[in-house]
Design a protein around this motif. Structure first.
Motif: not given
Length: 118
Positions: A53-79
């Motif tokens: 469960n740890l491996l599966l859910l960590s991977t799932y969350f990391s990928v989708f959270y990272g992509l969403i945050m990259w396009f919405i917040t992180w990239h525009p803010d210069g991260m």
């Protein structure tokens, strides 16, 4: 594990979860429904072990959270990309640990057996 054995075990697992009064949203998380629709034979989250469960859910969350945050917040803010990857991996790890603990505790509190015992 054969298809017939997997079906027998999942049917028994769902019957036990219904008997204990678990709502559908507690029995099958969205991530597992998606993976099952793709043909993966995974035990239901409450019957899967903590590490899986740890491996599966960590991977799932990391990928989708990272992509969403990259396009919405992180990239525009210069991260930087490396900062974004590390942040999403840490967030995914935190989410995975929390959810794996929730599933393990819920299984124990409802007196559900291990997947191998079904």
């Amino acid at each position: 594990m054969t298809d017939a054995e997997f079906k027998r075990k999942t049917d028994k697992a769902f019957a036990l979860m219904v008997e204990t009064g678990l709502r559908k949203s507690q029995r099958v998380p969205f991530t597992y429904r998606v993976l099952w629709s793709m043909g993966l034979k995974l035990p239901p989250a409450l019957f899967n072990n903590f590490g899986a469960n740890l491996l599966l859910l960590s991977t799932y969350f990391s990928v989708f959270y990272g992509l969403i945050m990259w396009f919405i917040t992180w990239h525009p803010d210069g991260m930087s990309p490396s900062e974004a990857i590390i942040t999403s991996l840490l967030a995914g790890l935190f989410y995975g640990v929390c959810m794996a603990a929730v599933f393990r505790n819920r299984r124990k509190s409802k007196g559900l057996p291990e997947w191998e015992e079904l």
